[in-house]
Write an enzyme that holds these catalytic residues in place. Structure first.
Site, PDB file in Angstrom:
ATOM      1  N   ASP A 162       0.876  -1.168   0.000  1.00 20.35           N
ATOM      2  CA  ASP A 162       0.000   0.000   0.000  1.00 20.35           C
ATOM      3  C   ASP A 162       0.920   1.225   0.000  1.00 20.35           C
ATOM      4  O   ASP A 162       2.119   1.138   0.289  1.00 20.35           O
ATOM      5  CB  ASP A 162      -0.957  -0.021   1.197  1.00 20.35           C
ATOM      6  CG  ASP A 162      -2.167   0.892   0.956  1.00 20.35           C
ATOM      7  OD1 ASP A 162      -2.098   1.764   0.064  1.00 20.35           O
ATOM      8  OD2 ASP A 162      -3.188   0.738   1.663  1.00 20.35           O
TER       9      ASP A 162
HETATM   10  C1  NOJ Z   1      -4.015   3.995  -0.067  1.00 21.38           C
HETATM   11  C2  NOJ Z   1      -5.186   3.066  -0.029  1.00 21.38           C
HETATM   12  O1  NOJ Z   1      -5.207   2.372   1.198  1.00 21.38           O
HETATM   13  C3  NOJ Z   1      -5.189   2.079  -1.180  1.00 21.38           C
HETATM   14  O2  NOJ Z   1      -6.402   1.363  -1.154  1.00 21.38           O
HETATM   15  C4  NOJ Z   1      -5.006   2.760  -2.493  1.00 21.38           C
HETATM   16  O3  NOJ Z   1      -5.023   1.821  -3.541  1.00 21.38           O
HETATM   17  C5  NOJ Z   1      -3.709   3.558  -2.468  1.00 21.38           C
HETATM   18  N1  NOJ Z   1      -3.761   4.517  -1.385  1.00 21.38           N
HETATM   19  C6  NOJ Z   1      -3.439   4.263  -3.773  1.00 21.38           C
HETATM   20  O4  NOJ Z   1      -4.336   5.289  -3.952  1.00 21.38           O
END
Ligand code: NOJ
Length: 741
Positions: free
Chosen positions: A261
């Site tokens: 993430d």
């Molecule tokens: C953080 C989020 O938790 C995740 O779901 C997402 O894909 C990423 N940011 C990228 O935007």
């Protein structure tokens, strides 16, 4: 140290060939099998320099590329810069895409065909835009806590329902050519403190609840997984060898790659050796641009100094290349044609709104319908009340990432959102129907109780629209920092309902919500004659609602979670620090075990017709003991074998066409220690004309009749009598049988 990369190191040892057979499904399958993909990956890997390899596993840096995540191209093998883009209900940061129903709403349809089609349409839009990896679907949060801010991005707190939805979505997406990314792995059940908190999950709970749908994702050949922000049992998900190497890559034999993430990586070598395969976005986005790069040249040095084995770097790259080959992206895949940081236009929606309309309609759960007040029969006058009945004054996309709640709610907020191409609000759609019927419509499009009551006073029917929103914690909306603080509607919705019901004897409540709400303030009010649970329906919201309100279709959605009478009944809360309160009893499993009466149970939903259940037949049984099969993606092969088949006859015994979702629940024999009283292990959706009958067939897999034996570290089929319950909800059991092992 035991190495968990070995099983996948050489294509020769790779015994992961099975693609689920879905020949009957309509969309064209674009995937080859993993073995072939690994052969191609190995051939290409041999041509890459260390620099190429590091470029493939390291994001280019925050906002340094068109997509929310980007990698470096490797020209020598024709490998492009990968474009990774959110998200689970539509493509983020581009106009002209479809804003599909949210995951939780897709789940409330219980319609496998619609869920698969939604995945396929999502994938088709991603491919047209040149997106290689679409960052969804979501199985974490699973929904341990009904207040979890991002539950709506996923499907249901029941792991079986979520698992089916994950598999269907992933297969649909990847058949269209995009790589799916199952996220957030794992134990990321709340927004509060998500980047620091620890989820201390016992092994059996991990397997039977939180890992379960991710096993389905692996079994469906998901190309990638995203490791989450939180710690699990003391170590960060993206550095956690127990979670990545042992559970995912060894036990589930996951052949794809794990990407972090955004900013969930903490160290150079810990993440590499823990089993992470790609870092996103590649730099620290809190400091912006190019600083805080934990891989890139730092990884190259770690390989040179031997802190990370060369074979580990090769394994990362092999997995990424194999996933790319798996879905056929080596053949004429488009290049990203948009820029996330300057939202521009596209036109990739095609006819995908048909899926949104069908889900908006078929995901609606009818909770109350006194004296068959619904469907409406050309009323003389209707009042439509509430800010949730209209598009927000600023427009449906008025706030970035949908971070405000000023109009009708059709998705939550955060990275899991898309720009609405349009949004049909309840009032818009009711007005067009009213025009055909000659009905007078009065509206009060705010949440003022006095104005609502005066609009309702002289109307034959009053429709009050209320909502509850939540989202990702980087945005705070009206003091809600992601997770919900309570299970009440926003903007004093309960008071609005009560004010309207005080003056109108035919008050219909329409609720758009990210998850359960407490309905106690008005559910027994005799003037509240109908409650329509309209979920998070996406761009076709009002149209789907009118289909149900006026009976163009009979309601057929069922609750994908329990609606309690009081918040404490769920037995969970958002943790202030680390969370060590994990057990097998979430949602209906807890209500059953503690004998708590819910207001509306898991699986509940009314119809305009009636269904009768008969002729239960149970055929086959598993052998007792552990699954011992060779590993395929998802776990031991025999876990996925059908070991028993249950059938039941369902007859539409009412006056109109409708669809029913018969559900099968299993009660484990007492030799399985502390198992929940019943667990969902099958469902199907039957569309039946009035008077017609159909057969519900439930194929039970070995996994469905197993519990996780932590001591043996195996899925075990216990001996004794299994209860087989088939019904219209988790508490409306119509037929019972047993399987004796
Ligand atoms: C953080 C989020 O938790 C995740 O779901 C997402 O894909 C990423 N940011 C990228 O935007």
């Amino acid at each position: 140290m035991r190495s968990y990369i070995l099983p996948l190191l050489a294509a020769a040892t790779l015994k992961v060939t099975a693609l689920p057979a879905n020949e009957a499904k309509s969309e064209k399958r674009a995937v080859i099998d993993w073995t072939t993909a690994y052969q191609k990956a190995n051939a290409s890997l041999a041509k890459l320099s260390v620099g190429d390899k590091v470029g493939i596993v390291t994001g280019t840096g925050w906002q340094l590329g068109n997509c929310v995540g980007n990698t470096k191209a490797a020209g020598s093998i024709g490998f492009p810069s990968l474009c990774l883009q959110d998200g689970p209900l539509g493509i983020r940061y581009v106009n002209g895409v479809t804003a599909f129903a949210a995951g939780v709403h897709a789940a409330s349809t219980w319609d496998i065909d619609l869920i698969r089609e939604r995945g396929n349409f999502l994938g088709a839009e991603a491919k047209q835009l040149g997106i290689h990896v679409q960052l969804g679907p979501v199985a974490g949060p699973l929904g341990k806590n009904p207040m979890g801010g991002r539950n709506w991005e996923g499907f249901s707190p029941d792991p079986y329902l979520t698992g089916i939805a994950m598999a269907e979505t992933i297969e649909g997406m990847q058949a269209a050519g995009v790589q799916a990314c199952a996220k957030h792995y794992i134990g990321n059940e709340q927004e509060r403190n998500r980047e620091k908190m620890g989820s201390n999950i016992p092994d059996r709970v991990m397997h039977e609840l939180y890992l379960w749908p991710f096993a389905d994702a692996a079994h469906a050949n998901a190309a990638s997984f995203m490791c989450s922000y939180n710690k699990i049992n003391g170590s960060y998900a993206c550095e956690n060898g127990g979670i990545l190497n042992k559970l995912l890559k060894d036990e589930l034999a996951f052949p794809g790659y794990v990407l972090s993430d955004w900013n969930a990586q903490h160290t150079t070598t810990g993440s590499a050796n823990g089993g992470m395969d790609m870092t996103m976005p590649g730099s620290n986005f809190d400091t912006g641009g190019r600083t805080g790069v934990l891989w890139g040249s730092a990884l190259q040095s770690a390989v040179q100094s031997g802190q990370v084995q060369q074979s580990r770097l090769d394994d990362m790259v092999r997995r990424i290349l194999a996933a790319w080959y798996l879905v056929g992206q080596d053949q004429g895949y488009p290049t990203a044609s948009f820029n996330s940081w300057r939202i521009g236009s596209s036109n990739v929606g095609g006819n995908h709104k048909t899926n949104v309309r069908a889900m908006a309609r078929d995901g609606i759960v009818l909770l109350k319908n006194t004296d068959k007040v619904l469907p409406l029969k050309k009323p003389k006058s209707i009042a439509v009340i509430g800010s949730d009945s209209v598009v927000a004054p600023k427009g449906a996309n008025g706030c970035a990432d949908r971070g405000c709640n000023d109009g009708t709610l059709a998705m939550g907020w955060g990275s899991g959102t898309a720009e609405f191409p349009y949004l049909v609000a309840p009032l818009d759609a009711i007005k067009s129907q009213a025009q055909k019927d000659g009905t007078t419509v009065s509206a009060s499009s705010n949440d003022n109780t006095g104005q609502g009551a005066s609009a309702a006073q002289n109307a034959e029917v009053a429709i009050v629209c209320i909502n509850a929103d939540s989202g990702e914690g980087y945005i705070t909306v009206e003091r809600v920092a992601g997770d919900r603080p309570n299970l009440d509607p926003w903007h004093n919705g309960n008071d609005l309902v009560k004010a309207v019901a005080a003056v109108n004897k035919k008050t219909i409540v329409v609720i758009h919500s990210v998850g359960p709400l407490l309905l106690e303030p008005y559910i027994d009010n005799p003037n509240v004659v109908a409650v329509v649970w309209a979920g998070l329906p996406g761009q076709e919201s009002g149209n789907g609602l009118v289909d149900i309100l006026y009976g163009a279709a009979s309601p057929s959605g069922k609750l994908p979670y329990t609606i309690a009478k009081q918040v404490n009944d769920y037995g969970t809360s958002i943790a202030a620090g680390d969370d060590s309160s994990w057990d097998l009893f979430i949602d209906y499993r807890r209500f059953d075990q503690q004998k708590i009466e819910p207001r509306f149970e898991f699986g509940f939903g009314l119809s305009y017709t009636n269904f009768t259940y008969s002729d239960l037949a149970v055929d086959g049984k598993p052998s007792a003991g552990p699954a011992t099969g060779a590993k395929i993606p998802g776990g031991a092969k025999d876990l996925w074998d059908t070991v028993a088949t249950v059938t039941a006859k369902i007859t539409n015994s009412g006056g109109v066409a409708g669809a029913e979702v018969p559900q099968l629940y299993i009660g484990m024999p007492s030799s399985a220690p502390q198992a929940p009283p019943k667990q969902l292990r099958g469902f199907t959706k039957l569309k039946l004309e009035a008077g017609a009958g159909g057969t519900a067939t439930f194929a039970l897999k070995r996994r469905d009749l197993s519990y996780w034996d932590s001591g043996r570290q195996q899925w075990v089929v216990p001996t004794g009598d299994f209860t087989v319950s088939v019904g219209a909800s988790s508490r409306d059991i119509r037929l019972t049988g047993k399987i004796t092992v």
